[in-house]
Design a protein around this motif. Structure first.
Motif, PDB file in Angstrom:
ATOM      1  N   LEU A  51       0.813  -1.212   0.000  1.00  0.00           N
ATOM      2  CA  LEU A  51       0.000   0.000   0.000  1.00  0.00           C
ATOM      3  C   LEU A  51       0.849   1.266   0.000  1.00  0.00           C
ATOM      4  N   VAL A  52       1.885   1.298   0.822  1.00  0.00           N
ATOM      5  CA  VAL A  52       2.701   2.515   0.932  1.00  0.00           C
ATOM      6  C   VAL A  52       3.412   2.858  -0.375  1.00  0.00           C
ATOM      7  N   GLU A  53       3.585   1.858  -1.255  1.00  0.00           N
ATOM      8  CA  GLU A  53       4.273   2.116  -2.521  1.00  0.00           C
ATOM      9  C   GLU A  53       3.356   2.625  -3.620  1.00  0.00           C
ATOM     10  N   VAL A  54       2.049   2.492  -3.461  1.00  0.00           N
ATOM     11  CA  VAL A  54       1.146   2.891  -4.552  1.00  0.00           C
ATOM     12  C   VAL A  54       0.472   4.238  -4.356  1.00  0.00           C
ATOM     13  N   ILE A  55       0.601   4.833  -3.182  1.00  0.00           N
ATOM     14  CA  ILE A  55      -0.023   6.138  -2.971  1.00  0.00           C
ATOM     15  C   ILE A  55       0.920   7.229  -3.488  1.00  0.00           C
ATOM     16  N   ASN A  56       0.406   8.021  -4.396  1.00  0.00           N
ATOM     17  CA  ASN A  56       1.191   9.079  -5.028  1.00  0.00           C
ATOM     18  C   ASN A  56       1.071  10.368  -4.218  1.00  0.00           C
ATOM     19  N   ARG A  58       2.891  12.892  -4.478  1.00  0.00           N
ATOM     20  CA  ARG A  58       3.318  14.058  -5.254  1.00  0.00           C
ATOM     21  C   ARG A  58       2.202  14.563  -6.170  1.00  0.00           C
ATOM     22  N   SER A  59       1.064  13.910  -6.124  1.00  0.00           N
ATOM     23  CA  SER A  59      -0.030  14.266  -7.032  1.00  0.00           C
ATOM     24  C   SER A  59      -0.798  15.491  -6.545  1.00  0.00           C
ATOM     25  N   LYS A  60      -1.455  16.129  -7.487  1.00  0.00           N
ATOM     26  CA  LYS A  60      -2.322  17.256  -7.166  1.00  0.00           C
ATOM     27  C   LYS A  60      -3.465  16.796  -6.257  1.00  0.00           C
ATOM     28  N   THR A  61      -3.955  15.598  -6.506  1.00  0.00           N
ATOM     29  CA  THR A  61      -5.033  15.046  -5.684  1.00  0.00           C
ATOM     30  C   THR A  61      -4.592  14.956  -4.227  1.00  0.00           C
ATOM     31  N   TRP A  62      -3.373  14.469  -3.990  1.00  0.00           N
ATOM     32  CA  TRP A  62      -2.850  14.358  -2.622  1.00  0.00           C
ATOM     33  C   TRP A  62      -2.758  15.732  -1.973  1.00  0.00           C
ATOM     34  N   ARG A  90       1.263   5.914 -11.042  1.00  0.00           N
ATOM     35  CA  ARG A  90       1.018   5.365 -12.367  1.00  0.00           C
ATOM     36  C   ARG A  90       2.181   5.673 -13.294  1.00  0.00           C
ATOM     37  N   PRO A  91       2.281   4.908 -14.332  1.00  0.00           N
ATOM     38  CA  PRO A  91       1.465   3.745 -14.648  1.00  0.00           C
ATOM     39  C   PRO A  91       1.841   2.560 -13.765  1.00  0.00           C
ATOM     40  N   LEU A  92       0.930   1.613 -13.732  1.00  0.00           N
ATOM     41  CA  LEU A  92       1.194   0.313 -13.116  1.00  0.00           C
ATOM     42  C   LEU A  92       1.138  -0.692 -14.253  1.00  0.00           C
ATOM     43  N   LEU A  93       2.196  -1.451 -14.422  1.00  0.00           N
ATOM     44  CA  LEU A  93       2.218  -2.456 -15.485  1.00  0.00           C
ATOM     45  C   LEU A  93       2.205  -3.835 -14.854  1.00  0.00           C
ATOM     46  N   GLU A  94       1.121  -4.570 -15.100  1.00  0.00           N
ATOM     47  CA  GLU A  94       1.030  -5.937 -14.597  1.00  0.00           C
ATOM     48  C   GLU A  94       1.563  -6.893 -15.650  1.00  0.00           C
TER      49      GLU A  94
END
Length: 114
Positions: A51-56, A58-62, A90-94
């Motif tokens: 979880l801690v690795e996927v929250i951005n 640096r985003s405007k939303t944050w 993002r991006p996330l590449l599976e």
């Protein structure tokens, strides 16, 4: 098949798509804004990436979140991500083996083969 979780107008996501296209790799896209982020998809991602690795952060939303929202635990973080899918890095590449690569920098996909 590879899956690229992205946002259509994100510059880094465009670079990632170009890198995949340049390597002629087959992939499908999932636009987090247009296609959404379901609870099931979020859990699918979080089963592969902490979880801690996927929250951005640096985003405007944050930056637009209240201090109370930024003080999250695992449950409230999930709720925030579902409410604001643009908080996902993002991006996330599976990859075909289920591994998920977070973000994109030039050369990240060089070792991938189709």
């Amino acid at each position: 098949m590879l899956t690229l979780y992205m946002i259509h107008n994100c510059d880094t996501c465009r670079k990632a798509r170009k890198a995949l296209d340049d390597k002629a790799l087959m992939y499908k896209t999932h636009d987090l804004r247009k296609d959404g982020l379901s609870a099931a998809l979020l859990e699918h991602i979080l089963n592969r990436v902490p979880l801690v690795e996927v929250i951005n952060k640096r985003s405007k939303t944050w930056r637009n979140l209240s201090d109370e929202e930024k003080d999250y635990d695992a449950n409230s973080a999930r709720q925030l991500l579902l409410k604001h899918p643009t908080l996902l890095k993002r991006p996330l590449l599976e990859l075909d083996d289920g591994t998920i690569m977070i973000g994109y920098r030039d050369g990240d996909y060089d070792k991938l083969s189709g």
